[in-house]
Structures are given as C-alpha cells and as structure tokens.
Enzyme design. Sequence first.
Site, PDB file in Angstrom:
ATOM      1  N   GLN A   1       0.837  -1.197   0.000  1.00 53.84           N
ATOM      2  CA  GLN A   1       0.000   0.000   0.000  1.00 53.84           C
ATOM      3  C   GLN A   1       0.874   1.251   0.000  1.00 53.84           C
ATOM      4  O   GLN A   1       1.178   1.822   1.035  1.00 53.84           O
ATOM      5  CB  GLN A   1      -0.947   0.009   1.198  1.00 53.84           C
ATOM      6  N   PHE A   2       1.258   1.692  -1.209  1.00 51.65           N
ATOM      7  CA  PHE A   2       2.154   2.839  -1.345  1.00 51.65           C
ATOM      8  C   PHE A   2       1.549   4.113  -0.762  1.00 51.65           C
ATOM      9  O   PHE A   2       2.269   5.045  -0.402  1.00 51.65           O
ATOM     10  CB  PHE A   2       2.547   3.055  -2.808  1.00 51.65           C
ATOM     11  N   THR A   3       0.240   4.172  -0.619  1.00 46.95           N
ATOM     12  CA  THR A   3      -0.415   5.390  -0.114  1.00 46.95           C
ATOM     13  C   THR A   3      -0.111   5.670   1.353  1.00 46.95           C
ATOM     14  O   THR A   3      -0.440   6.750   1.848  1.00 46.95           O
ATOM     15  CB  THR A   3      -1.942   5.326  -0.324  1.00 46.95           C
TER      16      THR A   3
END
Length: 151
Positions: free
Chosen positions: A78-80
């Site tokens: 989850q790069f966010t």
Amino acid sequence: MRVVIQKVTQASVSVGGKVVGQIANGLLVLFAVNAADNVAEMDWLVQKIVNLRIFEDADGVMNRSVIDEQGEILVVSQFTLYAKTKKGNRPSYIDSAKGDVAEPIYNTFADKLSDALGRKVQTGIFGADMQVSLVNNGPTTIIIDTLNKDI
C-alpha cells in the site's frame, strides 16, 4: 518502510472479485516502501512484527505475539501509506518508492516474514487494484516506520 498492523479475527484481499489471500486469527500488515529505505532495516521490522505482544494472555493482558498465538499474517502492499497531505487536497506520493524498486522489497519482506513466522504468509498482488476486508480485533492497530522508530 512503513507498516500499519491490524490484529484481526479474519482478513482477505481480492483482485477482480477473486480472493488471492486470506487469513483467520492473526495480523493484517499494510506495507509501503519509502524511496529512502534500505533493506538493512527489514530484518528489524520483521522481528518487531512477529514478536509484538498484542494478543491477550489468559488474564486479558496483551502479552502474546502472533508466533505465540500460532496466528497467520496477510501482507498487502500500500504505497499510499507515504501520502503527503500538507499542501492542497490532493495527496503527493513522492516519498513512496517506485514500483520497480518497491516490488522486490515487498516480495523479500513477505519471504522474511514467512521464515520468521514459521509458515507462509498470505499476500495481495503488488500493484493490483485490491479490495481488502477485515475484522479488526480489539480494535488494535499499530503503525511502525523504520525511518521514525519512535512512533
């Protein structure tokens, strides 16, 4: 690397309506790689996760780890998690590592977690549009960042 760890009674991740990973009692780990990360911190993070004492003992005290519980782990990229929201209303993801850098780190992280846990961890599909379902137990949610170990 930044992780959001949620103690769960169940969790799953689906891609295109198909479940690609699921667990019962254990930990859902949302995982992001920072552009400044190095792999040297990974071993510390893996050991921290599998040894976190966030499961209740017989007295109701958080005194047991996922290993003690013989629990499972589901890891979802989850790069966010590295979103910057200081300016404006559109998050910036400039601190997130690019996919070609982050994907092998994500895969290595999942492998190292499997080794430390003593069983295969479940995963999502890196870069896919994933739907994550979970039942948070507690609720218990922990955030760990290798670049800021005091949070």
